[in-house]
Scaffold this motif. Structure first.
Motif, PDB file in Angstrom:
ATOM      1  N   UNK A  54      53.902  -7.558   7.261  1.00 14.93           N
ATOM      2  CA  UNK A  54      54.224  -7.617   8.687  1.00 14.93           C
ATOM      3  C   UNK A  54      53.431  -6.634   9.529  1.00 14.93           C
ATOM      4  N   UNK A  55      52.828  -5.590   8.938  1.00 13.46           N
ATOM      5  CA  UNK A  55      52.098  -4.569   9.697  1.00 13.46           C
ATOM      6  C   UNK A  55      50.618  -4.870   9.733  1.00 13.46           C
ATOM      7  N   UNK A  56      50.014  -4.983   8.543  1.00 14.91           N
ATOM      8  CA  UNK A  56      48.570  -5.192   8.467  1.00 14.91           C
ATOM      9  C   UNK A  56      48.168  -6.646   8.657  1.00 14.91           C
ATOM     10  N   UNK A  57      49.099  -7.577   8.418  1.00 12.42           N
ATOM     11  CA  UNK A  57      48.766  -8.982   8.533  1.00 12.42           C
ATOM     12  C   UNK A  57      48.013  -9.539   7.354  1.00 12.42           C
ATOM     13  N   UNK A  58      47.808  -8.738   6.322  1.00  9.32           N
ATOM     14  CA  UNK A  58      47.081  -9.194   5.153  1.00  9.32           C
ATOM     15  C   UNK A  58      48.002 -10.001   4.251  1.00  9.32           C
ATOM     16  N   UNK A  59      47.418 -10.949   3.560  1.00 12.41           N
ATOM     17  CA  UNK A  59      48.172 -11.784   2.628  1.00 12.41           C
ATOM     18  C   UNK A  59      48.387 -11.001   1.346  1.00 12.41           C
ATOM     19  N   UNK A  60      49.646 -10.853   0.955  1.00 10.13           N
ATOM     20  CA  UNK A  60      49.965 -10.097  -0.245  1.00 10.13           C
ATOM     21  C   UNK A  60      49.569 -10.907  -1.475  1.00 10.13           C
ATOM     22  N   UNK A  61      49.129 -10.244  -2.539  1.00  9.43           N
ATOM     23  CA  UNK A  61      48.705 -10.975  -3.739  1.00  9.43           C
ATOM     24  C   UNK A  61      49.867 -11.654  -4.423  1.00  9.43           C
ATOM     25  N   UNK A  62      49.630 -12.863  -4.889  1.00 14.91           N
ATOM     26  CA  UNK A  62      50.646 -13.605  -5.615  1.00 14.91           C
ATOM     27  C   UNK A  62      50.814 -13.021  -7.010  1.00 14.91           C
ATOM     28  N   UNK A  63      52.048 -12.702  -7.379  1.00 20.32           N
ATOM     29  CA  UNK A  63      52.333 -12.092  -8.663  1.00 20.32           C
ATOM     30  C   UNK A  63      53.063 -13.097  -9.549  1.00 20.32           C
ATOM     31  N   UNK A  64      52.992 -12.819 -10.837  1.00 21.81           N
ATOM     32  CA  UNK A  64      53.727 -13.660 -11.777  1.00 21.81           C
ATOM     33  C   UNK A  64      55.218 -13.453 -11.554  1.00 21.81           C
ATOM     34  N   UNK A  65      55.917 -14.566 -11.285  1.00 18.71           N
ATOM     35  CA  UNK A  65      57.333 -14.455 -10.941  1.00 18.71           C
ATOM     36  C   UNK A  65      58.149 -13.863 -12.075  1.00 18.71           C
ATOM     37  N   UNK A  67      57.285 -11.769 -14.647  1.00 23.53           N
ATOM     38  CA  UNK A  67      57.080 -10.334 -14.796  1.00 23.53           C
ATOM     39  C   UNK A  67      57.583  -9.562 -13.606  1.00 23.53           C
ATOM     40  N   UNK A  68      57.395 -10.093 -12.414  1.00 28.06           N
ATOM     41  CA  UNK A  68      57.847  -9.397 -11.211  1.00 28.06           C
ATOM     42  C   UNK A  68      59.372  -9.316 -11.188  1.00 28.06           C
ATOM     43  N   UNK A  69      60.039 -10.416 -11.477  1.00 27.67           N
ATOM     44  CA  UNK A  69      61.499 -10.421 -11.453  1.00 27.67           C
ATOM     45  C   UNK A  69      62.070  -9.500 -12.516  1.00 27.67           C
ATOM     46  N   UNK A  70      61.460  -9.495 -13.707  1.00 21.63           N
ATOM     47  CA  UNK A  70      61.938  -8.608 -14.769  1.00 21.63           C
ATOM     48  C   UNK A  70      61.777  -7.151 -14.358  1.00 21.63           C
ATOM     49  N   UNK A  71      60.675  -6.844 -13.684  1.00 20.96           N
ATOM     50  CA  UNK A  71      60.467  -5.472 -13.214  1.00 20.96           C
ATOM     51  C   UNK A  71      61.518  -5.083 -12.190  1.00 20.96           C
ATOM     52  N   UNK A  72      61.841  -5.994 -11.285  1.00 19.62           N
ATOM     53  CA  UNK A  72      62.841  -5.686 -10.265  1.00 19.62           C
ATOM     54  C   UNK A  72      64.230  -5.519 -10.887  1.00 19.62           C
ATOM     55  N   UNK A  73      64.529  -6.307 -11.909  1.00 16.62           N
ATOM     56  CA  UNK A  73      65.821  -6.153 -12.599  1.00 16.62           C
ATOM     57  C   UNK A  73      65.904  -4.771 -13.244  1.00 16.62           C
ATOM     58  N   UNK A  74      64.833  -4.358 -13.905  1.00 13.33           N
ATOM     59  CA  UNK A  74      64.813  -3.022 -14.510  1.00 13.33           C
ATOM     60  C   UNK A  74      64.901  -1.938 -13.456  1.00 13.33           C
ATOM     61  N   UNK A  75      64.292  -2.178 -12.302  1.00 12.92           N
ATOM     62  CA  UNK A  75      64.335  -1.185 -11.234  1.00 12.92           C
ATOM     63  C   UNK A  75      65.745  -1.040 -10.670  1.00 12.92           C
ATOM     64  N   UNK A  76      66.458  -2.152 -10.512  1.00 12.95           N
ATOM     65  CA  UNK A  76      67.822  -2.082  -9.982  1.00 12.95           C
ATOM     66  C   UNK A  76      68.743  -1.343 -10.944  1.00 12.95           C
ATOM     67  N   UNK A  77      68.571  -1.589 -12.235  1.00 15.69           N
ATOM     68  CA  UNK A  77      69.431  -0.950 -13.237  1.00 15.69           C
ATOM     69  C   UNK A  77      68.867   0.388 -13.696  1.00 15.69           C
TER      70      UNK A  77
END
Length: 471
Positions: A54-65, A67-77
């Protein structure tokens, strides 16, 4: 054992089945009522793992869903999120929590670590299949506290996610601030050096067409060409003036005075020739005519000589002019060459200043962007549904437990009935008796009501029963 025999056994042992079923249901209901109630609620999160910043307007890189979701689950816990939840809820200052901590650990260790472990046991994170949504499920005995914990983990995860995003940007912003300061100093130094060099050598621009010395060199070149042409022409006229007495030179031919003198001399000579035929030499008219012819011839020769001398002098003047212009041109050429060398050095200084300006502009632009991104409070995590305070407990489920106890009690009763029959085997049907004795059946005795048996109970009939014989 056949199925009809099993049905006869179960009908005979129905009391065991009923008693077992009743005890199972009674124990299950009692235990369900005694067990503490557990409440469950969930907070739903949406992860924006690919999209536009929303700030730079650059397109964020597409990540593997996955691996990304597993990382976020580990981060929450993670323990960091649990510690944030404990701090945000103020559990370390709760007297009941302090008392429970002292009772559990005897006051040893950190209460924040103890609370983090306790909170992590209460939550479970489950990702939704083939989507970017997560559910933070909280379980506990206090419905209000369970909802607070689930929402607290969602808020703490948002804060940590934003912190992970902006912390590198803030560090990069400090780095770029230092670089911009150094580049600004370099830019000012290069500009000062260029300005001093321009003032020292009197240069305004690196463009040649804006230089007075270059324009003067071009002008001298044009003057030299013109002087050379004039000198060559003057030399040619001088050579012609020196040949044949100089009477056929263009300057003599083009001189009107000489032409008038020639005409006057021709008339005088004609008059003198006429008089010389009629008069003697000593005659005054003869003498006068001769004197006039001599005078005109002398004046003509003098004018021709003066004209030729003027032509020669003009040639010398033009050749001297050519030499002077050539000398000035050589001097100006040396000056311009020196000026070009100076201008080349100035070009290097100008390029250094331009490079310093571009480096400063690029670093300043990157600093502005990183500062904006570092101050952004836009997180990639969106809370879709906050956890509500649950009304009904999820466990123990008395209805479900009762249904399961009926099934388990029935199965246990059936098993006990079969075991009881196997431990005290009896003959329940006429077919069993016929197979056991290996003898033909003569008849059956039907018992109308239960009566006491006297030593023949193993045969399956009572002596007081009514008999019906079959032939």
């Amino acid at each position: 054992m056949t199925f009809p025999q099993l049905l006869v056994i179960l009908r005979a042992r129905y009391k065991i089945i009923l008693v077992t079923l009743f005890i199972s249901v009674l124990v299950t209901v009692a235990v369900s009522l005694v067990l503490p109630k557990t409440y469950k609620t969930a907070t739903t999160l949406l992860l924006n793992y690919k999209g536009t910043d929303p700030v730079s307007g650059q397109v964020l890189p597409t990540q593997l869903a996955s691996g990304y979701m597993a990382t976020q689950v580990d981060l929450i816990t993670s323990r960091s999120v649990a510690l944030k939840v404990a701090d945000n809820l103020g559990l370390a200052d709760n007297p009941a929590t302090l008392q429970r901590f002292k009772k559990t650990n005897n006051g040893d260790g950190s209460i924040r670590e103890y609370l983090a472990d306790s909170l992590l046991k209460m939550v479970e994170v489950t990702p939704t299949r083939e989507s970017s949504m997560l559910e933070i499920v909280g379980k506990g005995s206090d419905p209000t506290f369970v909802a607070a914990v689930a929402n607290g983990f969602a808020n703490a995860y948002q804060e940590l996610n934003l912190q992970i995003k902006i912390t590198p940007l803030q560090q990069a912003s400090k780095y770029f601030a230092i670089q911009v300061k150094n580049l600004r100093a370099d830019l000012e130094a290069s500009r000062n050096k260029l300005s001093q060099y321009q003032q020292q050598h009197g240069l305004v621009s690196i463009e040649n067409h804006l230089d007075v010395e270059s324009n003067r060199l071009n002008e001298l070149s044009s003057q030299l060409v013109l002087a050379q042409a004039q000198a060559i022409e003057a030399s040619s006229r001088g050579n012609q003036a020196m040949g044949n007495g100089g009477r056929d030179s263009p300057d003599v031919i083009g001189n009107s005075l000489i032409q008038n003198l020639k005409a006057s001399l021709a008339q005088a000579e004609g008059k003198f020739a006429l008089l010389s035929q009629n008069l003697d030499r000593n005659h005054p008219q003869y003498q006068a005519a001769k004197a006039e012819v001599d005078r005109l011839r002398q004046e003509l020769n003098a004018n021709i000589s003066a004209t030729n001398n003027g032509t020669a002098n003009n040639g010398r003047i033009l050749r001297q002019r050519e030499a002077e212009v050539r000398a000035a041109l050589n001097a100006q050429t040396a000056k311009v060459l020196q000026l070009n060398r100076t201008r080349d050095e100035m070009t290097v200084l100008v390029k250094d200043a331009d490079n310093a300006q571009r480096a400063y502009d690029a670093a300043n632009l990157r600093l502005t962007q990183t500062e904006l991104e570092g101050k952004s409070n836009q997180s990639d995590v969106t809370v879709l549904n906050l956890a509500a305070v649950p009304i009904l407990p999820v466990s123990p489920n008395i209805v479900l437990n009762t249904v399961l106890s009926v099934l388990m009690g029935t199965m246990l009763g059936l098993a006990l009935a079969v075991l009881a029959e196997m431990s005290n085997r009896r003959i329940r049907t006429a077919d069993e008796l016929s197979n056991l004795l290996n003898a033909p059946m003569l008849g059956t005795i039907v018992a109308e009501k239960p009566m006491r048996t006297y030593g023949v109970s193993n045969l399956g009939f009572s002596p007081r029963a009514l008999l019906s014989w079959k032939g």
